[in-house]
Design a protein around this motif. Sequence first.
Motif, PDB file in Angstrom:
ATOM      1  N   LEU A  97       0.822  -1.211   0.000  1.00 37.58           N
ATOM      2  CA  LEU A  97       0.000   0.000   0.000  1.00 37.58           C
ATOM      3  C   LEU A  97       0.858   1.264   0.000  1.00 37.58           C
ATOM      4  CD1 LEU A  97      -2.811  -1.031   2.494  1.00 37.58           C
ATOM      5  CD2 LEU A  97      -3.018  -0.742   0.018  1.00 37.58           C
ATOM      6  N   ALA A  98       1.896   1.286   0.817  1.00 36.86           N
ATOM      7  CA  ALA A  98       2.749   2.475   0.908  1.00 36.86           C
ATOM      8  C   ALA A  98       3.414   2.765  -0.438  1.00 36.86           C
ATOM      9  CB  ALA A  98       3.804   2.279   1.996  1.00 36.86           C
ATOM     10  N   GLU A  99       3.859   1.726  -1.131  1.00 44.32           N
ATOM     11  CA  GLU A  99       4.468   1.926  -2.453  1.00 44.32           C
ATOM     12  C   GLU A  99       3.462   2.504  -3.438  1.00 44.32           C
ATOM     13  OE1 GLU A  99       6.085  -1.807  -3.752  1.00 44.32           O
ATOM     14  OE2 GLU A  99       7.472  -1.903  -2.041  1.00 44.32           O
ATOM     15  N   ARG A 100       2.248   1.953  -3.443  1.00 46.47           N
ATOM     16  CA  ARG A 100       1.224   2.436  -4.377  1.00 46.47           C
ATOM     17  C   ARG A 100       0.811   3.875  -4.049  1.00 46.47           C
ATOM     18  NH1 ARG A 100       3.098  -1.715  -4.979  1.00 46.47           N
ATOM     19  NH2 ARG A 100       2.588  -3.317  -6.454  1.00 46.47           N
ATOM     20  N   ILE A 101       0.659   4.172  -2.780  1.00 48.72           N
ATOM     21  CA  ILE A 101       0.285   5.528  -2.368  1.00 48.72           C
ATOM     22  C   ILE A 101       1.395   6.508  -2.720  1.00 48.72           C
ATOM     23  CG2 ILE A 101      -0.147   6.995  -0.341  1.00 48.72           C
ATOM     24  CD1 ILE A 101      -1.653   4.517   0.835  1.00 48.72           C
ATOM     25  N   GLU A 102       2.640   6.114  -2.495  1.00 48.80           N
ATOM     26  CA  GLU A 102       3.770   6.991  -2.831  1.00 48.80           C
ATOM     27  C   GLU A 102       3.833   7.227  -4.342  1.00 48.80           C
ATOM     28  OE1 GLU A 102       6.563   9.674  -2.280  1.00 48.80           O
ATOM     29  OE2 GLU A 102       5.504   8.688  -0.648  1.00 48.80           O
ATOM     30  N   GLN A 103       3.589   6.180  -5.133  1.00 54.46           N
ATOM     31  CA  GLN A 103       3.557   6.358  -6.594  1.00 54.46           C
ATOM     32  C   GLN A 103       2.462   7.338  -6.987  1.00 54.46           C
ATOM     33  OE1 GLN A 103       2.986   2.411  -8.122  1.00 54.46           O
ATOM     34  NE2 GLN A 103       5.150   1.858  -7.955  1.00 54.46           N
ATOM     35  N   LEU A 104       1.300   7.195  -6.387  1.00 53.51           N
ATOM     36  CA  LEU A 104       0.186   8.084  -6.681  1.00 53.51           C
ATOM     37  C   LEU A 104       0.528   9.518  -6.263  1.00 53.51           C
ATOM     38  CD1 LEU A 104      -2.718   8.376  -7.677  1.00 53.51           C
ATOM     39  CD2 LEU A 104      -3.479   7.805  -5.367  1.00 53.51           C
ATOM     40  N   HIS A 105       1.133   9.662  -5.107  1.00 53.11           N
ATOM     41  CA  HIS A 105       1.527  10.981  -4.620  1.00 53.11           C
ATOM     42  C   HIS A 105       2.561  11.609  -5.554  1.00 53.11           C
ATOM     43  CE1 HIS A 105       3.880  13.662  -1.799  1.00 53.11           C
ATOM     44  NE2 HIS A 105       2.679  14.195  -1.805  1.00 53.11           N
ATOM     45  N   HIS A 106       3.524  10.823  -5.972  1.00 59.55           N
ATOM     46  CA  HIS A 106       4.562  11.321  -6.884  1.00 59.55           C
ATOM     47  C   HIS A 106       3.946  11.741  -8.214  1.00 59.55           C
ATOM     48  CE1 HIS A 106       8.432  11.851  -8.772  1.00 59.55           C
ATOM     49  NE2 HIS A 106       8.043  11.054  -9.753  1.00 59.55           N
ATOM     50  N   THR A 107       3.037  10.911  -8.733  1.00 56.02           N
ATOM     51  CA  THR A 107       2.359  11.225  -9.994  1.00 56.02           C
ATOM     52  C   THR A 107       1.563  12.517  -9.862  1.00 56.02           C
ATOM     53  OG1 THR A 107       2.216   8.887 -10.569  1.00 56.02           O
ATOM     54  CG2 THR A 107       0.711  10.376 -11.707  1.00 56.02           C
ATOM     55  N   ASN A 108       0.831  12.657  -8.772  1.00 57.21           N
ATOM     56  CA  ASN A 108       0.041  13.875  -8.549  1.00 57.21           C
ATOM     57  C   ASN A 108       0.932  15.093  -8.358  1.00 57.21           C
ATOM     58  OD1 ASN A 108      -2.404  12.641  -8.844  1.00 57.21           O
ATOM     59  ND2 ASN A 108      -2.737  12.331  -6.671  1.00 57.21           N
ATOM     60  N   SER A 109       2.046  14.931  -7.660  1.00 55.22           N
ATOM     61  CA  SER A 109       2.968  16.050  -7.447  1.00 55.22           C
ATOM     62  C   SER A 109       3.569  16.502  -8.773  1.00 55.22           C
ATOM     63  CB  SER A 109       4.098  15.651  -6.492  1.00 55.22           C
ATOM     64  OG  SER A 109       3.577  15.385  -5.229  1.00 55.22           O
ATOM     65  N   THR A 110       3.922  15.545  -9.629  1.00 53.78           N
ATOM     66  CA  THR A 110       4.486  15.868 -10.944  1.00 53.78           C
ATOM     67  C   THR A 110       3.444  16.560 -11.809  1.00 53.78           C
ATOM     68  OG1 THR A 110       5.923  13.934 -10.778  1.00 53.78           O
ATOM     69  CG2 THR A 110       5.625  14.889 -12.972  1.00 53.78           C
ATOM     70  N   THR A 111       2.215  16.088 -11.773  1.00 52.30           N
ATOM     71  CA  THR A 111       1.123  16.675 -12.542  1.00 52.30           C
ATOM     72  C   THR A 111       0.868  18.109 -12.087  1.00 52.30           C
ATOM     73  OG1 THR A 111       0.109  14.509 -12.846  1.00 52.30           O
ATOM     74  CG2 THR A 111      -1.286  16.429 -13.238  1.00 52.30           C
ATOM     75  N   GLU A 112       0.833  18.321 -10.765  1.00 55.41           N
ATOM     76  CA  GLU A 112       0.601  19.667 -10.234  1.00 55.41           C
ATOM     77  C   GLU A 112       1.736  20.610 -10.613  1.00 55.41           C
ATOM     78  OE1 GLU A 112       0.019  19.120  -6.048  1.00 55.41           O
ATOM     79  OE2 GLU A 112      -1.871  18.075  -6.333  1.00 55.41           O
ATOM     80  N   THR A 113       2.976  20.131 -10.598  1.00 56.83           N
ATOM     81  CA  THR A 113       4.128  20.953 -10.960  1.00 56.83           C
ATOM     82  C   THR A 113       4.053  21.330 -12.437  1.00 56.83           C
ATOM     83  OG1 THR A 113       5.460  19.869  -9.275  1.00 56.83           O
ATOM     84  CG2 THR A 113       6.648  21.044 -11.004  1.00 56.83           C
ATOM     85  N   ASN A 114       3.721  20.369 -13.285  1.00 51.65           N
ATOM     86  CA  ASN A 114       3.627  20.631 -14.719  1.00 51.65           C
ATOM     87  C   ASN A 114       2.476  21.582 -15.049  1.00 51.65           C
ATOM     88  OD1 ASN A 114       5.843  19.034 -15.254  1.00 51.65           O
ATOM     89  ND2 ASN A 114       4.633  17.203 -15.729  1.00 51.65           N
ATOM     90  N   GLU A 115       1.389  21.467 -14.325  1.00 49.39           N
ATOM     91  CA  GLU A 115       0.248  22.347 -14.575  1.00 49.39           C
ATOM     92  C   GLU A 115       0.565  23.781 -14.163  1.00 49.39           C
ATOM     93  OE1 GLU A 115      -3.064  20.619 -12.533  1.00 49.39           O
ATOM     94  OE2 GLU A 115      -3.318  19.029 -14.009  1.00 49.39           O
TER      95      GLU A 115
END
Length: 117
Positions: A97-115
């Motif tokens: 779960l922690a790995e999946r949540i961290e991946q999701l968090h990283h993906t969202n952080s990258t998306t927010e930075t790009n936006e």
Amino acid sequence: MASQMTEMLKGTLEGIVLAILAERSAYGYEITTWLRDAGFADIAEGTVYALLVRVEQKGLVDVEKVPSEKGPPRKVYTLNAQGRDQLAEFWRTWSFLAERIEQLHHTNSTTETNEGA
């Protein structure tokens, strides 16, 4: 945030308590004190005692009554082999779960930075 923390803790508290008992035997008040000292300030003693009853009923701990200087004997909980198996499963699930949540968090952080660029 406290409500979200409480809800997330409900799902993990058993594993946390089993991890504590993997280190050493303890009685309920000791476990509650350790949790509070570790930053889980809102943990109620009743919550821990109810959880200890459940893990005892599930056969995850061995219980020994030890005389107390004050009042009735204390129930000291020791993690047994079945409890160690349950704890190992908890850590596998937690890692997944922690790995999946961290991946999701990283993906969202990258998306927010790009936006924001």
